[in-house]
Design an enzyme around this catalytic site. Sequence first.
Site, short mmCIF file in Angstrom:
data_model
loop_
_atom_site.label_atom_id
_atom_site.label_comp_id
_atom_site.label_asym_id
_atom_site.label_seq_id
_atom_site.Cartn_x
_atom_site.Cartn_y
_atom_site.Cartn_z
N GLU A 187 0.80 -1.23 0.00
CA GLU A 187 0.00 0.00 0.00
C GLU A 187 0.84 1.28 0.00
OE1 GLU A 187 -2.98 -0.43 3.09
OE2 GLU A 187 -4.02 -1.98 1.94
N GLU A 288 -5.65 -8.32 -0.62
CA GLU A 288 -6.38 -8.02 0.63
C GLU A 288 -7.82 -7.65 0.28
OE1 GLU A 288 -4.87 -5.28 3.52
OE2 GLU A 288 -2.79 -5.97 3.28
#
Length: 506
Positions: A187, A288
């Site tokens: 991320e 995710e």
Amino acid sequence: MKILLLLVTLLIVVTFYTFTSEQLESANILLNLSDKSKPFKHVWKKSVGSCHATFCLRADWRKQLKIAQEELGFTGIRFHGILDDDMSVVLQNRHNASKIEYAFYNIDNCYDFLVGELKMKPIVELSFMPELLASDPSATQFHYKGGISPPKNINQWTDLIYNFIKHLVDRYGLQEVSTWDFEVWNEPNLRYVFWTGTQQDYFEFYTATANVIKRNFPSLRVGGPATAQSAWLDDFIKYMNKNQVPFDFISTHEYPTDIVPFKRDTLITVAKNSRQIVGQNTPLYYTEWNGGLDNGGHGTYWYQDSSYPAALVTHTLFEVYNYVDVYSYWTFTDLFEEQGQYPEEFHEAFGMMTINSIRKPVWRAFELLGRSGDEMFTTITQSCSVSSNNCTVNAYATLNRNRKELMIFISNYQVPTERQNEFNVKLTVAGGVRLSNCKQFIIDETHSNAFTKWKEMNSPTYPTNAQLHELHDASQLKAVFINPNSNNEFTLQVNNPSLNVLICNV
């Protein structure tokens, strides 16, 4: 007086019955088994998420992962922090403080278990930044202080990556490691959360990392950008293609609460859009996702512990499997310490099972999904007594030819901010197929739901052994035999949220 009381009581009962009946909408579902089926890919089995790498060294975590593999069929795993300082990977030389050395003992301990014993195929997230290599050692994230700054010297980083990958290849063999995936970072678009640099900094960081891997080990698979909220995909692809930087897959993350206002089909819509960006020829990994995030990144009881995610997960997986190649649920266990390890049996964590291995409703959904066949019937028509926006019932059917087993999944859920409709469902199975030994499994707030039982116990932080036994029992899937009428019709009451699954021999 007694007669008056009786009349009042009857009036209350009749009024209550009328009120509750009026709350049930109706839905008709027609499944035609005479039409051709199509392949149903179990993309969720290819990976499941966990917290960070040091858990891989713990006996309780290993025991739970074995259970997840045995009961849910996962073949891969992904977690943060394989290069973190708590894994003792980059160390100061004991005899010369100006030199660093690499130590892969803990990594070997971890992968010997995952790969050697469980035969899993890891998605190796290359993170986080060891303190001795970091441009800003004070920039860390989470309870375990994973470093989030770029390296102070990119050559030091690529030297670590080369030696790390070479060690894996030497230990497990090139053929084996070529079946793994290497994902660069986590991320990076969340600046100052997981990456203190810019997008350009990350692209250059990815370039150096991918090049050192592919130049020395061309058969290994490497990809990114591992972003939150499906961000940067187009920018990443354009930059790498323009600069001739290799990538074998595109990876990203998405949660249904990432987009406001919340909508029940957010994950499905985003996956379709991402596939359009990526194109048909590049693998798309969602490494995710789950039922939802809230409260600044913590899960809530509703999104993680109730029956809500059981229904959401089922609907989502039947809709996205044709758009994604990996769909890795975050996470399989509440053994999880991003903010520290909280002690309550249910503490709003992301796992499918609690710290004491109590299976949550979402675990039971994955258990039933894992049993589904690899053929899916697509000729299902639905109609509801409410508008399409409020018709939240979805039905899917799979066939397992080896077991001669038809499974019909009926999910019903709505985001918490919208009206929650419950339905009387008439399910008709057409196509001249004889159904036998039909069983119904229900997951809702009163079936296969240890969370509800825990609340009834007044939410003990440390349940006794007797209470744990009750919770385990409450979590179990319980079959009820159900027979269709002469027209192959079933009548079901479908609560909200809930997952109803019918399993019949054909």
